[in-house]
Motif scaffolding. Structure first.
Motif, mmCIF file in Angstrom:
data_model
loop_
_atom_site.group_PDB
_atom_site.id
_atom_site.type_symbol
_atom_site.label_atom_id
_atom_site.label_comp_id
_atom_site.label_asym_id
_atom_site.label_seq_id
_atom_site.Cartn_x
_atom_site.Cartn_y
_atom_site.Cartn_z
ATOM 1 N N LEU A 177 -39.869 -51.452 5.095
ATOM 2 C CA LEU A 177 -39.560 -51.155 6.486
ATOM 3 C C LEU A 177 -38.195 -50.474 6.609
ATOM 4 N N GLU A 178 -37.231 -50.981 5.889
ATOM 5 C CA GLU A 178 -35.893 -50.388 5.938
ATOM 6 C C GLU A 178 -35.906 -48.937 5.493
ATOM 7 N N ARG A 179 -36.697 -48.675 4.462
ATOM 8 C CA ARG A 179 -36.790 -47.295 3.978
ATOM 9 C C ARG A 179 -37.516 -46.416 4.990
ATOM 10 N N MET A 180 -38.614 -46.912 5.499
ATOM 11 C CA MET A 180 -39.432 -46.088 6.389
ATOM 12 C C MET A 180 -38.707 -45.788 7.694
ATOM 13 N N SER A 181 -37.928 -46.751 8.146
ATOM 14 C CA SER A 181 -37.229 -46.555 9.410
ATOM 15 C C SER A 181 -35.939 -45.777 9.207
ATOM 16 N N GLY A 182 -35.637 -45.476 7.964
ATOM 17 C CA GLY A 182 -34.402 -44.755 7.708
ATOM 18 C C GLY A 182 -33.179 -45.657 7.737
ATOM 19 N N GLY A 183 -33.398 -46.943 7.873
ATOM 20 C CA GLY A 183 -32.284 -47.884 7.897
ATOM 21 C C GLY A 183 -31.566 -47.988 6.563
ATOM 22 N N TYR A 184 -32.262 -47.643 5.513
ATOM 23 C CA TYR A 184 -31.651 -47.655 4.189
ATOM 24 C C TYR A 184 -32.124 -46.441 3.418
ATOM 25 N N ASP A 185 -31.182 -45.767 2.774
ATOM 26 C CA ASP A 185 -31.575 -44.563 2.052
ATOM 27 C C ASP A 185 -30.861 -44.478 0.708
ATOM 28 N N GLY A 186 -30.385 -45.643 0.243
ATOM 29 C CA GLY A 186 -29.609 -45.640 -0.986
ATOM 30 C C GLY A 186 -30.458 -45.711 -2.236
ATOM 31 N N PRO A 187 -29.839 -46.056 -3.330
ATOM 32 C CA PRO A 187 -30.540 -46.162 -4.610
ATOM 33 C C PRO A 187 -31.537 -47.323 -4.606
ATOM 34 N N PRO A 188 -32.474 -47.300 -5.543
ATOM 35 C CA PRO A 188 -33.504 -48.335 -5.622
ATOM 36 C C PRO A 188 -32.930 -49.739 -5.696
ATOM 37 N N ARG A 189 -33.546 -50.633 -4.994
ATOM 38 C CA ARG A 189 -33.104 -52.028 -5.023
ATOM 39 C C ARG A 189 -34.107 -52.867 -5.797
ATOM 40 N N HIS A 190 -33.599 -53.798 -6.539
ATOM 41 C CA HIS A 190 -34.494 -54.644 -7.334
ATOM 42 C C HIS A 190 -34.225 -56.106 -7.039
ATOM 43 N N LEU A 191 -35.126 -56.651 -6.270
ATOM 44 C CA LEU A 191 -34.964 -58.026 -5.818
ATOM 45 C C LEU A 191 -35.652 -58.974 -6.789
ATOM 46 N N VAL A 192 -34.965 -60.060 -7.115
ATOM 47 C CA VAL A 192 -35.585 -61.085 -7.953
ATOM 48 C C VAL A 192 -35.612 -62.386 -7.164
ATOM 49 N N LEU A 193 -36.819 -62.919 -6.992
ATOM 50 C CA LEU A 193 -36.974 -64.139 -6.198
ATOM 51 C C LEU A 193 -37.069 -65.359 -7.104
ATOM 52 N N SER A 194 -36.404 -66.413 -6.708
ATOM 53 C CA SER A 194 -36.466 -67.647 -7.487
ATOM 54 C C SER A 194 -37.695 -68.461 -7.121
ATOM 55 N N THR A 195 -38.037 -69.363 -7.998
ATOM 56 C CA THR A 195 -39.184 -70.239 -7.760
ATOM 57 C C THR A 195 -38.672 -71.654 -7.537
ATOM 58 N N GLU A 196 -39.602 -72.567 -7.371
ATOM 59 C CA GLU A 196 -39.209 -73.950 -7.159
ATOM 60 C C GLU A 196 -40.224 -74.850 -7.861
ATOM 61 N N VAL A 197 -39.703 -75.852 -8.537
ATOM 62 C CA VAL A 197 -40.619 -76.775 -9.202
ATOM 63 C C VAL A 197 -41.146 -77.763 -8.165
#
Lengths: 340, 340
Positions: free
Chosen positions: B314-334
């Motif tokens: 959404l941020e990319r499509m709306s033009g809200g963000y136009d920077g370099p690729p972002r790589h999100l890593v999500l944590s898990t939970e036991v």
DNA sequence: TTGAAAGCGCTACCAA
DNA sequence: TTGGTAGCGCTTTCAA
């Protein structure tokens, strides 16, 4: 990469110019709508290849008032049943070049209407509505925008003026009771779905019909309504039944989640399944086969239901059928495992 | 009903004529793109109501080269994980007025490319590709057609030139081993996913890393590869392990299906879980909570992963963000239940 | 057998 | 504050 200008889409004009022909000719080569000389055709094909041209489906849709898009409207993505239906639909529609757009309504009335509107705005060719019976107002919206619709699941019945596909749930429960009731001496009870759920009364009616076949008087029928279609609710409802004075010998549950919860309640009381208490479910979810003991249940053939809906829809959309509404009823199958 | 002529769609022109204004003014009232006098606005609104006008989104898409449609591409509809992701995506995209179209690839390479092409033809604004790492050729197709893309799941890594969201699976397994390994004296073994599945080596690596933290020598690590991510395969793999000379005390399985199958194998041998054998899974499917005993597992937050992907998109499509690729890593939970 | 041009419904530009 | 109109990319008449 960053900052690279986005290439303009390759259009019919580009191809026409490249091949030295008119737009009309390119269109014809694409659609075969009129004869073209072999030489020209080859030249156009080559240009298409070379330029990597792909027709813009949006423009096609605007021009032709057909989008080759079908909407699937389900109450929820995450109940196992619906993805299977969606899969069935995709299986028959995709090879025909239809895109499938998926919408969910949460079973909320207002959302249903909203979704109907959104679908109408998109110039959708057809819609398959699963789960809840299609509401009159929504049916009107679809009709107004010329969207062919098929209703799957527990439909409004055989009076609808669109095609419907439903599973014979009542017969399934009635049959289940008659099949298993003979095997067990003692009380047969039912854990019904939550009030307010369309399926609950139908399944309960099937249960009662099955008992009636045994000549069980109405006064002897034991039914506990669950508060939800969930494991917890099944466990709770079964607990009530098991701790009451009249412990059932066979417990027919309105769905698998309820049944697996009921088996947990039995286990907690040291009761063996099926030795002390036989339990059945409905839906044949994956968890049913992995339950302890594996659950005897009913397979509703969700994928096949999806395919059936898609076929009816396809026939209408393609003009292959234009007669009165058809109402398909699909049979189920008892999956006998170890719980009953 | 039958034979009734389909009413022509109500267009901007109709509304304009009815309200006695120009198309431009109607458009403005709809989109708020420029000031309009209160009186005119009211008149137009009234006409819209009266005629039941709904803007044609196809025409809008053609005009604006934006369709407000996002494609979700998953390997399968019917694995519990993906519907949850799709739900997460819908939750954030729908309120923004985006339609979500769902495609499945079966994890087949050729189908992936075919789907990419179909999506490109439809003037899709964005695509979220789940499951398999996005292939270079497909990424090129998307780029060529100006389609913003986000890759979810076990992504191509942090070198991709599009946004990615992935779950820290390796860390999850390593953490699980370290958390539970301390509680049990004896061998710790792993049932790995089937070879050829991207996730299998990652999860196994996590398992090994966890053991390494205990100083377990490589020679003492026991891993059995399952033939599929299924209950049957888990049961078979566990059977091999349990019947071998070195019976494990803790069995870390690559996913829940495998783990529930492993518990069945233990039960068949009269072993108590967790008394004789502790078992863990991964995914936290509904069946995990209903298993006997309830399965200790890892919650991967599929829905949240879907939301995260959608937000980046959404941020990319709306033009809200136009920077370099972002790589999100999500944590898990036991999720600690009773099996370990 | 082929080309020119209209028009699907909409938005946005340029004028007034 | 409003109207006229070009044009998005395509298909399909009507002419040649």
């Amino acid at each position: 990469m960053a900052g690279e200008a986005v290439k303009r889409r390759v259009t019919v004009d580009d191809v026409a110019a490249h091949a030295g022909v008119s737009q009309a000719t390119v269109s014809q080569v694409l659609n075969g709508s009129r004869p073209v000389s072999e030489a020209t055709r080859a030249r156009v094909q080559a240009s298409i290849q070379e330029l990597g041209y792909r027709p813009n489906q949006i423009a096609r849709a605007l021009r032709g008032q057909k989008s080759r898009t079908v909407a699937i409207i389900v109450p929820s993505f995450v109940q196992e049943f619906y993805p299977w239906m969606a899969l069935g639909v995709s299986e028959v529609l995709r090879p025909e070049g239809y895109q499938v757009a998926l919408y969910y309504t949460d079973g909320v009335r207002a959302t249903e209407t909203q979704v109907a509107r959104v679908v109408a705005e998109r110039v959708t060719d057809g819609a398959i509505v699963f789960g809840s019976p299609l509401h009159k107002a929504d049916a009107r919206i679809f009709a107004e925008f010329g969207i062919t619709v098929v209703n799957g699941g527990l439909s409004a019945g055989d009076a609808a003026d669109y095609d419907t596909v439903r599973v014979a749930q009542e017969e399934a429960f009635s049959g289940l009771v008659q099949l298993l009731g003979e095997r067990y001496d003692g009380l047969i009870a039912h854990i019904a779905g939550p009030p307010g759920h369309d399926t609950a009364p139908v399944r309960e009616a099937g249960f009662r019909a099955g008992l009636a076949a045994f000549g069980t008087p109405e006064a002897d029928v034991v039914v506990a309504a669950a508060t939800a279609y969930s494991w917890e609710a099944g466990r709770a409802a079964a607990a009530g039944l098991l701790d009451s004075g009249r412990r059932p010998r066979l417990l027919v549950c309105a769905n698998d989640l309820l049944a697996i919860g009921a088996m947990a309640a039995a286990r907690e009381r040291g009761l063996r399944v099926p030795g002390d208490l036989a339990v059945t479910g409905y839906d044949n979810i994956v968890a049913a086969g992995m339950a302890v003991p594996p659950l005897t249940t009913v397979e509703p053939f969700a994928e096949e239901q999806g395919r059936a809906c898609a076929r009816l829809l396809l026939e209408r959309m393609s003009g292959g059928y234009d007669g009165p509404p058809r109402h398909l009823v699909l049979s189920t199958e008892v999956i006998e495992r170890e719980s009953a």
